[in-house]
Design an enzyme around this catalytic site. Structure first.
Site, PDB file in Angstrom:
ATOM      1  N   HIS A 121       0.738  -1.390  -0.182  1.00  0.00           N
ATOM      2  CA  HIS A 121       0.105   0.038   0.021  1.00  0.00           C
ATOM      3  C   HIS A 121       0.898   1.159   0.037  1.00  0.00           C
ATOM      4  O   HIS A 121       0.652   2.180  -0.860  1.00  0.00           O
ATOM      5  CB  HIS A 121      -0.941   0.130   1.198  1.00  0.00           C
ATOM      6  CG  HIS A 121      -1.972  -1.014   1.153  1.00  0.00           C
ATOM      7  ND1 HIS A 121      -2.147  -2.038   2.600  1.00  0.00           N
ATOM      8  CD2 HIS A 121      -2.614  -1.696   0.416  1.00  0.00           C
ATOM      9  CE1 HIS A 121      -3.163  -2.503   2.243  1.00  0.00           C
ATOM     10  NE2 HIS A 121      -3.527  -2.498   1.113  1.00  0.00           N
ATOM     11  N   LYS A 135     -16.987  -7.031   6.918  1.00  0.00           N
ATOM     12  CA  LYS A 135     -15.885  -7.645   7.465  1.00  0.00           C
ATOM     13  C   LYS A 135     -15.698  -7.592   8.997  1.00  0.00           C
ATOM     14  O   LYS A 135     -15.898  -6.389   9.333  1.00  0.00           O
ATOM     15  CB  LYS A 135     -14.492  -7.121   6.453  1.00  0.00           C
ATOM     16  CG  LYS A 135     -14.583  -7.359   4.994  1.00  0.00           C
ATOM     17  CD  LYS A 135     -13.139  -6.786   4.449  1.00  0.00           C
ATOM     18  CE  LYS A 135     -13.282  -7.073   2.673  1.00  0.00           C
ATOM     19  NZ  LYS A 135     -12.041  -6.649   2.245  1.00  0.00           N
ATOM     20  N   ARG A 165      -1.904  -6.163  -8.463  1.00  0.00           N
ATOM     21  CA  ARG A 165      -0.783  -6.932  -8.094  1.00  0.00           C
ATOM     22  C   ARG A 165      -0.600  -8.078  -9.112  1.00  0.00           C
ATOM     23  O   ARG A 165       0.553  -8.197  -9.788  1.00  0.00           O
ATOM     24  CB  ARG A 165      -0.820  -7.723  -6.564  1.00  0.00           C
ATOM     25  CG  ARG A 165      -0.636  -6.816  -5.652  1.00  0.00           C
ATOM     26  CD  ARG A 165      -1.030  -7.471  -4.470  1.00  0.00           C
ATOM     27  NE  ARG A 165      -2.674  -7.370  -4.284  1.00  0.00           N
ATOM     28  CZ  ARG A 165      -3.327  -7.498  -3.243  1.00  0.00           C
ATOM     29  NH1 ARG A 165      -2.852  -8.001  -2.149  1.00  0.00           N
ATOM     30  NH2 ARG A 165      -4.764  -7.455  -3.348  1.00  0.00           N
ATOM     31  N   SER A 224      -2.741  -7.818   2.894  1.00  0.00           N
ATOM     32  CA  SER A 224      -3.200  -7.709   4.567  1.00  0.00           C
ATOM     33  C   SER A 224      -3.440  -8.967   4.870  1.00  0.00           C
ATOM     34  O   SER A 224      -2.937  -9.269   6.036  1.00  0.00           O
ATOM     35  CB  SER A 224      -4.157  -6.730   4.453  1.00  0.00           C
ATOM     36  OG  SER A 224      -3.776  -5.368   4.109  1.00  0.00           O
TER      37      SER A 224
END
Ligand code: ADP
Length: 161
Positions: free
Chosen positions: A17, A41, A90, A129
Site C-alpha cells: 500500500h 468484514k 498485483r 493484508s
C-alpha cells in the site's frame, strides 16, 4: 489541482500500500487515502487505528491526507469533489475484481469517477493484508511486509486475543 482518492480496507497497511501511496503522491497534487468502514468484514484494526497507522506512515508526504468513509465510494467522492480513484494491481487475480469495481464506480457516478491503476512494484507483488495477518497469527516474520511500528501493533492484537 489534481486530487485523487486511494480507497481501501488497509487492515493493516502494508509496504505494498505504501508503495502505491508514495508513487500516487508524485502523480497527483493531493492524495486522500481513505479507509473504508466495511460492516461486512471483521477487521483486526478499528477504522480509527487504521487511520492512525496510515497517518504515521505517510507523515513525510505533505500532499497525502488520511480520512475514512462508509458506504459507497461514489457518494464519498461526489461529496468531496474527487474524480479519480487510485487502485493497485498485483496480479491477474486482482484484475477481474478491480475491473468490475472500476466499471461499477464509473456507472454509479454517471461517468464522474474514473479509476487509475498502478501496478505493484515487483518486490511487493506477493503481499496482502490477509497473508500478513495469517503469518503474524502464527508468530512468523512480517518485517519485510510492514513497518516495525505496525508489526508491533499486529503482534499485540494477536497476543491479547
Ligand atoms: P480492499 O480495498 O480490496 O479491501 P486492500 O485494502 O488490501 O483491499 O487494498 C486496497 C488497494 O491496494 C487495492 O487496490 C489493492 O489491489 C491494492 N493493494 C493491496 N496490496 C497491494 C500490494 N502489495 N501492491 C500493490 N497494491 C496493493
Amino acid at each position: 489541482m489534481k486530487r485523487a482518492v486511494y480507497p481501501g480496507s488497509f487492515d493493516p497497511m502494508t509496504y505494498g500500500h505504501l508503495d502505491i501511496i508514495n508513487r500516487a503522491s508524485e502523480i497527483f497534487d493531493v492524495l486522500i487515502v481513505s479507509v473504508l468502514n466495511n460492516n461486512q468484514k471483521t477487521p483486526l484494526f478499528s477504522v480509527e487505528e487504521r487511520v492512525k497507522i496510515l497517518r504515521e506512515a505517510t507523515r513525510h508526504l505533505s500532499n497525502v491526507k488520511v480520512d475514512s468513509f462508509s458506504g459507497l465510494l461514489t457518494n464519498y467522492a461526489a461529496e468531496n469533489d474527487l474524480h479519480v480513484a487510485v487502485r493497485g494491481l498485483r496480479a491477474i487475480t486482482d484484475f477481474e475484481y478491480e475491473l468490475q469495481l472500476a466499471q461499477t464506480n464509473r456507472l454509479l457516478s454517471g461517468g464522474k469517477l474514473d479509476t487509475v491503476f498502478l501496478t505493484t512494484s515487483l518486490e511487493y507483488a506477493y503481499l496482502s493484508s490477509s497473508s500478513v495477518k495469517e503469518i503474524a497469527s502464527f508468530g512468523g516474520d512480517i518485517s519485510k511486509a510492514v513497518p516495525d511500528f505496525v508489526a508491533e501493533q499486529i503482534f499485540e492484537k494477536y497476543r491479547s486475543r
